[in-house]
Design a protein around this motif. Structure first.
Motif, PDB file in Angstrom:
ATOM      1  N   ASP A 117     -17.869 -20.543   4.742  1.00 46.01           N
ATOM      2  CA  ASP A 117     -17.892 -20.159   3.320  1.00 46.01           C
ATOM      3  C   ASP A 117     -17.192 -21.248   2.501  1.00 46.01           C
ATOM      4  OD1 ASP A 117     -18.018 -18.898   0.908  1.00 46.01           O
ATOM      5  OD2 ASP A 117     -16.888 -17.119   1.487  1.00 46.01           O
ATOM      6  N   PRO A 118     -17.874 -22.377   2.278  1.00 51.35           N
ATOM      7  CA  PRO A 118     -17.240 -23.541   1.634  1.00 51.35           C
ATOM      8  C   PRO A 118     -16.818 -23.338   0.180  1.00 51.35           C
ATOM      9  CG  PRO A 118     -19.598 -23.886   1.902  1.00 51.35           C
ATOM     10  CD  PRO A 118     -19.263 -22.647   2.663  1.00 51.35           C
ATOM     11  N   ASN A 119     -17.301 -22.295  -0.462  1.00 53.69           N
ATOM     12  CA  ASN A 119     -16.972 -22.079  -1.873  1.00 53.69           C
ATOM     13  C   ASN A 119     -15.929 -20.981  -2.088  1.00 53.69           C
ATOM     14  OD1 ASN A 119     -18.892 -24.012  -2.832  1.00 53.69           O
ATOM     15  ND2 ASN A 119     -20.523 -22.519  -2.439  1.00 53.69           N
ATOM     16  N   ASN A 120     -15.346 -20.509  -1.004  1.00 55.15           N
ATOM     17  CA  ASN A 120     -14.370 -19.419  -1.099  1.00 55.15           C
ATOM     18  C   ASN A 120     -13.044 -19.950  -1.656  1.00 55.15           C
ATOM     19  OD1 ASN A 120     -12.180 -17.553  -0.190  1.00 55.15           O
ATOM     20  ND2 ASN A 120     -13.902 -16.444   0.717  1.00 55.15           N
ATOM     21  N   GLU A 121     -12.675 -19.510  -2.842  1.00 55.46           N
ATOM     22  CA  GLU A 121     -11.471 -20.028  -3.508  1.00 55.46           C
ATOM     23  C   GLU A 121     -10.191 -19.638  -2.780  1.00 55.46           C
ATOM     24  OE1 GLU A 121     -11.267 -22.163  -5.943  1.00 55.46           O
ATOM     25  OE2 GLU A 121     -13.452 -22.303  -5.992  1.00 55.46           O
ATOM     26  N   THR A 122     -10.176 -18.441  -2.190  1.00 64.81           N
ATOM     27  CA  THR A 122      -8.991 -18.005  -1.449  1.00 64.81           C
ATOM     28  C   THR A 122      -8.731 -18.930  -0.267  1.00 64.81           C
ATOM     29  OG1 THR A 122      -9.367 -15.693  -2.076  1.00 64.81           O
ATOM     30  CG2 THR A 122      -7.936 -16.103  -0.179  1.00 64.81           C
ATOM     31  N   LEU A 123      -9.801 -19.296   0.448  1.00 64.98           N
ATOM     32  CA  LEU A 123      -9.663 -20.211   1.575  1.00 64.98           C
ATOM     33  C   LEU A 123      -9.231 -21.599   1.106  1.00 64.98           C
ATOM     34  CD1 LEU A 123     -12.859 -19.261   3.636  1.00 64.98           C
ATOM     35  CD2 LEU A 123     -10.495 -18.553   4.071  1.00 64.98           C
ATOM     36  N   LYS A 124      -9.779 -22.033  -0.006  1.00 63.09           N
ATOM     37  CA  LYS A 124      -9.409 -23.352  -0.544  1.00 63.09           C
ATOM     38  C   LYS A 124      -7.929 -23.396  -0.906  1.00 63.09           C
ATOM     39  CE  LYS A 124     -13.907 -24.555  -2.580  1.00 63.09           C
ATOM     40  NZ  LYS A 124     -14.615 -24.813  -3.863  1.00 63.09           N
ATOM     41  N   GLU A 125      -7.451 -22.324  -1.554  1.00 62.34           N
ATOM     42  CA  GLU A 125      -6.034 -22.264  -1.930  1.00 62.34           C
ATOM     43  C   GLU A 125      -5.151 -22.214  -0.691  1.00 62.34           C
ATOM     44  OE1 GLU A 125      -4.513 -22.488  -4.893  1.00 62.34           O
ATOM     45  OE2 GLU A 125      -6.481 -22.993  -5.705  1.00 62.34           O
ATOM     46  N   GLY A 126      -5.591 -21.465   0.322  1.00 61.98           N
ATOM     47  CA  GLY A 126      -4.829 -21.397   1.564  1.00 61.98           C
ATOM     48  C   GLY A 126      -4.755 -22.747   2.249  1.00 61.98           C
ATOM     49  N   MET A 127      -5.882 -23.452   2.276  1.00 61.10           N
ATOM     50  CA  MET A 127      -5.907 -24.788   2.871  1.00 61.10           C
ATOM     51  C   MET A 127      -4.963 -25.724   2.139  1.00 61.10           C
ATOM     52  SD  MET A 127      -6.987 -27.024   5.029  1.00 61.10           S
ATOM     53  CE  MET A 127      -8.585 -26.766   5.804  1.00 61.10           C
ATOM     54  N   LYS A 128      -5.009 -25.664   0.818  1.00 60.89           N
ATOM     55  CA  LYS A 128      -4.129 -26.513   0.016  1.00 60.89           C
ATOM     56  C   LYS A 128      -2.659 -26.211   0.297  1.00 60.89           C
ATOM     57  CE  LYS A 128      -5.438 -26.930  -4.210  1.00 60.89           C
ATOM     58  NZ  LYS A 128      -5.683 -26.598  -5.637  1.00 60.89           N
ATOM     59  N   ALA A 129      -2.321 -24.918   0.383  1.00 67.01           N
ATOM     60  CA  ALA A 129      -0.946 -24.519   0.665  1.00 67.01           C
ATOM     61  C   ALA A 129      -0.521 -24.993   2.046  1.00 67.01           C
ATOM     62  CB  ALA A 129      -0.803 -23.003   0.556  1.00 67.01           C
ATOM     63  N   ALA A 130      -1.419 -24.873   3.041  1.00 74.43           N
ATOM     64  CA  ALA A 130      -1.092 -25.310   4.406  1.00 74.43           C
ATOM     65  C   ALA A 130      -0.884 -26.810   4.464  1.00 74.43           C
ATOM     66  CB  ALA A 130      -2.212 -24.886   5.360  1.00 74.43           C
ATOM     67  N   GLN A 131      -1.711 -27.539   3.749  1.00 74.42           N
ATOM     68  CA  GLN A 131      -1.593 -28.999   3.739  1.00 74.42           C
ATOM     69  C   GLN A 131      -0.298 -29.462   3.076  1.00 74.42           C
ATOM     70  OE1 GLN A 131      -5.345 -29.836   1.808  1.00 74.42           O
ATOM     71  NE2 GLN A 131      -6.363 -30.302   3.748  1.00 74.42           N
ATOM     72  N   HIS A 132       0.195 -28.653   2.157  1.00 74.12           N
ATOM     73  CA  HIS A 132       1.447 -28.987   1.474  1.00 74.12           C
ATOM     74  C   HIS A 132       2.656 -28.303   2.107  1.00 74.12           C
ATOM     75  CE1 HIS A 132      -1.421 -30.308  -1.609  1.00 74.12           C
ATOM     76  NE2 HIS A 132      -0.460 -31.079  -2.044  1.00 74.12           N
ATOM     77  N   GLY A 133       2.400 -27.542   3.188  1.00 73.28           N
ATOM     78  CA  GLY A 133       3.505 -26.865   3.855  1.00 73.28           C
ATOM     79  C   GLY A 133       4.147 -25.793   3.012  1.00 73.28           C
ATOM     80  N   ASP A 134       3.327 -25.058   2.252  1.00 76.04           N
ATOM     81  CA  ASP A 134       3.841 -24.009   1.360  1.00 76.04           C
ATOM     82  C   ASP A 134       3.623 -22.654   2.013  1.00 76.04           C
ATOM     83  OD1 ASP A 134       4.684 -22.395  -0.673  1.00 76.04           O
ATOM     84  OD2 ASP A 134       2.985 -22.798  -1.990  1.00 76.04           O
ATOM     85  N   ALA A 135       4.667 -22.088   2.617  1.00 78.66           N
ATOM     86  CA  ALA A 135       4.553 -20.799   3.311  1.00 78.66           C
ATOM     87  C   ALA A 135       4.632 -19.652   2.324  1.00 78.66           C
ATOM     88  CB  ALA A 135       5.658 -20.665   4.361  1.00 78.66           C
ATOM     89  N   ASN A 136       3.497 -19.326   1.717  1.00 74.11           N
ATOM     90  CA  ASN A 136       3.440 -18.214   0.770  1.00 74.11           C
ATOM     91  C   ASN A 136       2.302 -17.311   1.185  1.00 74.11           C
ATOM     92  OD1 ASN A 136       3.655 -16.564  -1.508  1.00 74.11           O
ATOM     93  ND2 ASN A 136       2.328 -17.875  -2.721  1.00 74.11           N
ATOM     94  N   CYS A 137       2.597 -16.359   2.059  1.00 74.88           N
ATOM     95  CA  CYS A 137       1.564 -15.521   2.671  1.00 74.88           C
ATOM     96  C   CYS A 137       0.689 -14.863   1.616  1.00 74.88           C
ATOM     97  CB  CYS A 137       2.210 -14.446   3.538  1.00 74.88           C
ATOM     98  SG  CYS A 137       1.010 -13.335   4.307  1.00 74.88           S
ATOM     99  N   GLY A 138      -0.617 -15.027   1.789  1.00 72.47           N
ATOM    100  CA  GLY A 138      -1.560 -14.343   0.926  1.00 72.47           C
ATOM    101  C   GLY A 138      -1.826 -15.060  -0.378  1.00 72.47           C
TER     102      GLY A 138
END
Length: 236
Positions: A120-141
């Motif tokens: 699901d390449p257009n899923n904004e929730t997944l995109k935001e999660g990926m961005k947070a993971a790449q920046h090491g931002d542990a903010n669940c959900g």
């Protein structure tokens, strides 16, 4: 009526009964979750799983409840079970990514989000999660779904509404809005919204419902309904 036919009818009846009980427990679990009673939600989803252990949504919902109280390991395991049962269930992958993110397993979270984004390449929730993971931002959900309404432009909308314009004369209220604009995570610390903040949010969502004489219980009810809308829009 043959013995076999009677047995078949009994099995069918029992299956319907089990399905009804599981669905009822799931609904109660969802209500507890929306009310912020996460431990109750976990217990209700667990009861539902005991009746219907192959229902992937139950594991997804329980993962979300665990994540909400930072039970990272349990949240990860439930998300894993969810996608084992239904590998194309995107929310299950999102739950797993969020739980890994909250646990600080950023590399695994990136792998999880990358896999989900292929589906699901257009899923904004997944995109935001990926961005947070790449920046090491542990903010669940991810961020609070209501945070997006609190922008510098929101003051103009508040000023234009007769019910909320007076709030802008309150320095504490203005300071709180500015605090949320600077750091949306401050919404998590508010707990239950104050009446003025709730009225402001209602103004952002639907100015026609933003009136001074709304019943006392309207504010919590409206926030719950608004949250349900965001869930249906897959923004939560």
């Amino acid at each position: 009526v043959s013995t076999q036919s009677t047995w078949d009818l009994d099995v069918t009846s029992n299956l319907h009964s089990y399905h009804f009980m599981s669905a009822a427990l799931k609904e109660r679990g969802n209500e507890a979750f929306q009310a912020g009673r996460f431990n109750d939600a976990i217990d209700l989803f667990t009861q539902a799983i005991a009746i219907d252990p192959t229902n992937h949504i139950l594991y997804s919902n329980r993962s979300g409840a665990h994540c909400s109280i930072k039970n990272w390991d349990e949240a990860v395991e439930d998300a894993k079970r969810c996608i084992e049962l239904k590998g194309d269930f995107i929310k299950g992958w999102s739950r797993k990514g969020a739980a890994l993110l909250g646990r600080g397993d950023f590399e695994l979270a990136i792998v999880t989000y990358a896999h989900a984004l292929k589906m699901d390449p257009n899923n904004e929730t997944l995109k935001e999660g990926m961005k947070a993971a790449q920046h090491g931002d542990a903010n669940c959900g991810g961020p609070d779904p209501f945070a997006k309404f609190f922008t510098p432009e929101c003051f103009a909308k508040l000023a234009a509404n007769t019910t909320t314009s007076g709030f802008l004369r309150d320095p504490d209220f203005v300071a709180k809005i500015n605090e949320i604009i600077r750091d949306p995570k401050q919404l998590d610390k508010i707990g239950s919204f104050s009446e003025t903040l709730m009225t402001a949010l209602i103004c952002f969502l639907d100015a026609n419902r933003c009136t001074a004489d709304a019943p006392a219980n309207f504010f919590s009810l409206y926030r719950t309904c608004a949250l349900c809308v965001l869930i249906l829009m897959d923004e939560f």
